[in-house]
Motif scaffolding. Structure first.
Motif, short mmCIF file in Angstrom:
data_model
loop_
_atom_site.label_atom_id
_atom_site.label_comp_id
_atom_site.label_asym_id
_atom_site.label_seq_id
_atom_site.Cartn_x
_atom_site.Cartn_y
_atom_site.Cartn_z
N GLY A 105 -6.42 10.56 0.96
CA GLY A 105 -7.02 8.58 0.05
C GLY A 105 -7.18 8.14 -1.63
O GLY A 105 -6.57 7.58 -2.41
N VAL A 106 -6.61 9.34 -2.31
CA VAL A 106 -6.88 9.34 -3.37
C VAL A 106 -5.61 9.43 -4.35
O VAL A 106 -5.62 8.25 -4.88
CB VAL A 106 -7.16 10.95 -4.44
CG1 VAL A 106 -8.45 11.15 -4.35
CG2 VAL A 106 -6.23 11.92 -3.56
N TYR A 107 -4.79 9.19 -3.80
CA TYR A 107 -2.93 9.01 -3.69
C TYR A 107 -2.95 7.45 -3.62
O TYR A 107 -2.21 6.70 -3.56
CB TYR A 107 -2.18 9.54 -3.07
CG TYR A 107 -1.81 11.09 -3.56
CD1 TYR A 107 -0.34 11.36 -4.46
CD2 TYR A 107 -2.39 12.70 -2.78
CE1 TYR A 107 -0.72 12.62 -5.29
CE2 TYR A 107 -2.22 13.71 -3.58
CZ TYR A 107 -1.38 13.33 -4.85
OH TYR A 107 -1.48 15.17 -4.69
N ARG A 108 -3.80 7.13 -2.45
CA ARG A 108 -3.46 5.60 -1.76
C ARG A 108 -4.65 4.98 -3.02
O ARG A 108 -3.58 3.72 -3.22
CB ARG A 108 -3.92 5.56 -0.09
CG ARG A 108 -3.66 5.89 0.71
CD ARG A 108 -3.97 5.97 2.40
NE ARG A 108 -3.64 4.48 2.37
CZ ARG A 108 -4.49 3.45 2.60
NH1 ARG A 108 -6.37 4.22 2.09
NH2 ARG A 108 -4.92 2.79 3.63
N CYS A 109 -5.16 5.05 -3.60
CA CYS A 109 -5.82 4.45 -4.92
C CYS A 109 -4.72 4.21 -5.99
O CYS A 109 -5.09 4.01 -5.93
CB CYS A 109 -7.01 5.00 -4.93
SG CYS A 109 -8.17 5.20 -3.80
N GLY A 110 -4.42 5.96 -6.20
CA GLY A 110 -3.77 6.09 -7.68
C GLY A 110 -2.08 5.47 -7.07
O GLY A 110 -1.80 4.65 -8.50
N GLU A 144 0.73 -1.18 0.57
CA GLU A 144 -0.16 -0.25 0.17
C GLU A 144 1.15 1.42 0.00
O GLU A 144 2.03 1.08 0.21
CB GLU A 144 -1.15 0.12 1.41
CG GLU A 144 -0.44 -0.37 2.56
CD GLU A 144 -0.78 0.54 3.22
OE1 GLU A 144 -1.52 1.41 3.96
OE2 GLU A 144 -1.10 -0.88 4.30
N TYR A 145 0.32 2.72 -0.47
CA TYR A 145 0.39 3.56 -0.69
C TYR A 145 1.43 4.03 1.22
O TYR A 145 0.02 4.03 1.23
CB TYR A 145 0.62 4.64 -1.69
CG TYR A 145 0.82 6.05 -1.62
CD1 TYR A 145 2.57 5.89 -1.73
CD2 TYR A 145 0.06 6.92 -1.01
CE1 TYR A 145 2.98 7.53 -2.11
CE2 TYR A 145 0.90 8.69 -1.06
CZ TYR A 145 1.76 8.25 -1.14
OH TYR A 145 2.51 10.08 -1.39
N LYS A 146 2.10 4.77 1.47
CA LYS A 146 2.63 5.47 2.88
C LYS A 146 3.35 6.69 2.30
O LYS A 146 4.60 6.76 1.80
CB LYS A 146 3.22 4.44 3.89
CG LYS A 146 3.00 3.38 3.86
CD LYS A 146 3.51 2.31 4.76
CE LYS A 146 2.42 1.02 4.93
NZ LYS A 146 2.98 0.25 6.58
N TYR A 206 -7.96 12.40 -10.50
CA TYR A 206 -8.13 11.21 -9.64
C TYR A 206 -9.34 10.56 -10.50
O TYR A 206 -9.11 8.98 -10.14
CB TYR A 206 -8.36 11.66 -8.55
CG TYR A 206 -7.61 12.73 -7.27
CD1 TYR A 206 -5.97 12.54 -7.94
CD2 TYR A 206 -8.29 14.00 -7.11
CE1 TYR A 206 -5.02 13.87 -7.61
CE2 TYR A 206 -6.98 14.35 -6.42
CZ TYR A 206 -6.11 14.71 -7.26
OH TYR A 206 -5.09 15.57 -6.02
N HIS A 207 -10.20 10.71 -10.94
CA HIS A 207 -10.92 9.98 -11.35
C HIS A 207 -10.18 8.89 -12.67
O HIS A 207 -10.82 7.86 -12.28
CB HIS A 207 -12.27 10.45 -11.98
CG HIS A 207 -13.43 9.53 -12.61
ND1 HIS A 207 -13.07 9.21 -13.94
CD2 HIS A 207 -14.50 9.51 -12.47
CE1 HIS A 207 -14.17 8.50 -14.03
NE2 HIS A 207 -15.02 8.60 -12.91
N GLY A 208 -9.68 9.15 -13.12
CA GLY A 208 -9.29 8.20 -14.13
C GLY A 208 -7.65 7.67 -14.25
O GLY A 208 -7.40 6.83 -14.05
N HIS A 209 -6.69 9.50 -14.01
CA HIS A 209 -5.49 8.70 -13.77
C HIS A 209 -5.25 7.71 -12.45
O HIS A 209 -4.62 7.15 -12.55
CB HIS A 209 -4.75 9.91 -13.50
CG HIS A 209 -3.46 9.65 -13.31
ND1 HIS A 209 -2.24 9.71 -14.32
CD2 HIS A 209 -2.48 10.34 -12.23
CE1 HIS A 209 -1.41 8.79 -13.61
NE2 HIS A 209 -0.93 10.09 -12.98
N PHE A 210 -5.80 8.16 -11.19
CA PHE A 210 -5.74 7.22 -9.95
C PHE A 210 -6.94 6.43 -9.33
O PHE A 210 -6.66 5.57 -8.21
CB PHE A 210 -5.79 8.85 -9.15
CG PHE A 210 -4.61 8.69 -8.24
CD1 PHE A 210 -3.50 8.63 -9.13
CD2 PHE A 210 -4.11 10.09 -7.64
CE1 PHE A 210 -2.12 9.19 -8.73
CE2 PHE A 210 -3.17 10.28 -7.10
CZ PHE A 210 -1.95 9.98 -8.29
#
Length: 346
Positions: A183-188, A19-21, A243-247
């Protein structure tokens, strides 16, 4: 506030299987009215270095505008992309910041910490006298603008961090940071399907709760704009374009949330918010820099952004955007978002 020294246009943001930290070990030196850390608030002494592409830096641009700190704190803007080493001043003639005389933000970091090994991030505040970075602690920077720089606030500056509401502001902002801003970065940047889906579910669960909260109130806390609204807005402004597409934050578009979409448009159309947003630079940054997420570096033409200027109807909920204060004046000519980069500047 991407960390160029650790990952850049030829580096990697995703660690497979993990996971992204986010690295949150910032330079915590503060610029205060009493100068207790050795850096007293002084007009003209410091320079804010930001990038319009970065949501964390965008917060400082908004708060500086709302409070009217332009005369006291100069602004240097990095370009929307960077390499593995540092954010750069490629928007300036010769690629050199005209005040600091440096081509790379890392030069100011190394001037104070020659062995600095962490990410070279924006926003950062630099002491013009010494050329040394003072702080890159972005959550504290905007709070200090509100509480420590009061001697230089414009007449009519709003109170973005009212003492009576600070506990609630901090609580709401903490939830927004954990599940939405980060949260968006944790997805992407998720390195596994499991990590992505867990972050995805947390993100949209929080957005659903925010949708409910904002369906009956104009702002997140109290009846006027606060620090909490600034922190949520910069992520919402980037949601559909990036964020919708890229992430892969694609359960639905922001426009599918009636209250959140109206709230975002309300703030965007409020002086000090939308006039700091550069959608062209935002898309360039994410789609060009994150090559392991978007190897082709192709920047999408869409989405259609004209909806940001449509009526939002949020006035019916009451509230006073600036409380007892007044709107800021228009942005300075040299700090205006370029024409064609925003629906406010077609």
């Amino acid at each position: 506030m991407t960390e160029p020294s650790e990952s850049g246009t030829t580096g990697s943001y995703v660690e497979p299987g993990s996971e992204y930290k986010r690295d949150t070990d910032y330079i915590t030196t503060r610029i205060t009215a009493d100068g207790r850390d050795g850096y007293p608030v002084e007009a003209g002494r410091y320079r804010l270095i930001a990038a319009r592409a970065c949501p964390w830096a965008n917060r400082t641009l908004i708060v500086r505008r709302l409070l009217g700190l332009e005369d006291a704190l100069s602004l240097g803007l990095c370009g929307p992309t960077h390499d593995q080493r540092s954010w750069t001043f490629d928007l300036d003639p010769g690629g050199v910041d005209p005040v600091l005389g440096i081509p790379r933000l890392q030069d100011a970091y190394f001037e104070r910490f020659p062995e600095y090994e962490r990410g070279i991030t924006v926003p950062a505040i630099v002491d013009v006298r010494t050329g040394q970075v003072v702080t890159n602690d972005y959550p504290q920077i905007t709070l200090d603008f509100s509480t420590e720089w009061t001697a230089y606030h414009r007449e009519g500056a709003p109170d973005l961090y009212p003492e009576a509401l600070r506990e609630e502001i901090d609580e709401v902002a903490g939830e927004v940071y954990r599940d939405v801003n980060n949260g968006v970065y944790r997805c992407g940047f998720a390195g596994s399907q499991e990590a992505y889906e867990e972050s995805f579910d947390r993100l949209f669960a929080r957005l659903d709760r925010l949708e409910e909260r904002l369906s009956t109130r104009r702002y997140l806390v109290g009846d006027s704009i606060t620090e909490a609204d600034v922190r949520l807005f910069t992520t919402l402004a980037r949601f559909d374009p990036v964020y919708h597409g890229h992430f892969k934050c694609n359960r639905n578009l922001l426009a599918a949330f009636p209250a959140l979409w109206g709230y975002a448009r309300d703030l965007f159309q409020t002086p000090g918010f939308g006039d700091t947003v550069d959608f062209v630079q935002i898309k360039q940054h994410y789609y060009i820099v994150h090559t392991d997420v978007n190897p082709t570096r192709i920047v999408p033409k869409g989405p259609d952004l004209t909806g940001w200027t449509t009526p939002h109807g949020r006035e019916a909920l009451g509230g006073r955007p600036f409380g007892d204060g007044t709107p800021p004046p228009p942005p300075r000519a040299d700090e205006t978002v370029p024409a064609g980069h925003s629906p406010l500047r077609p």
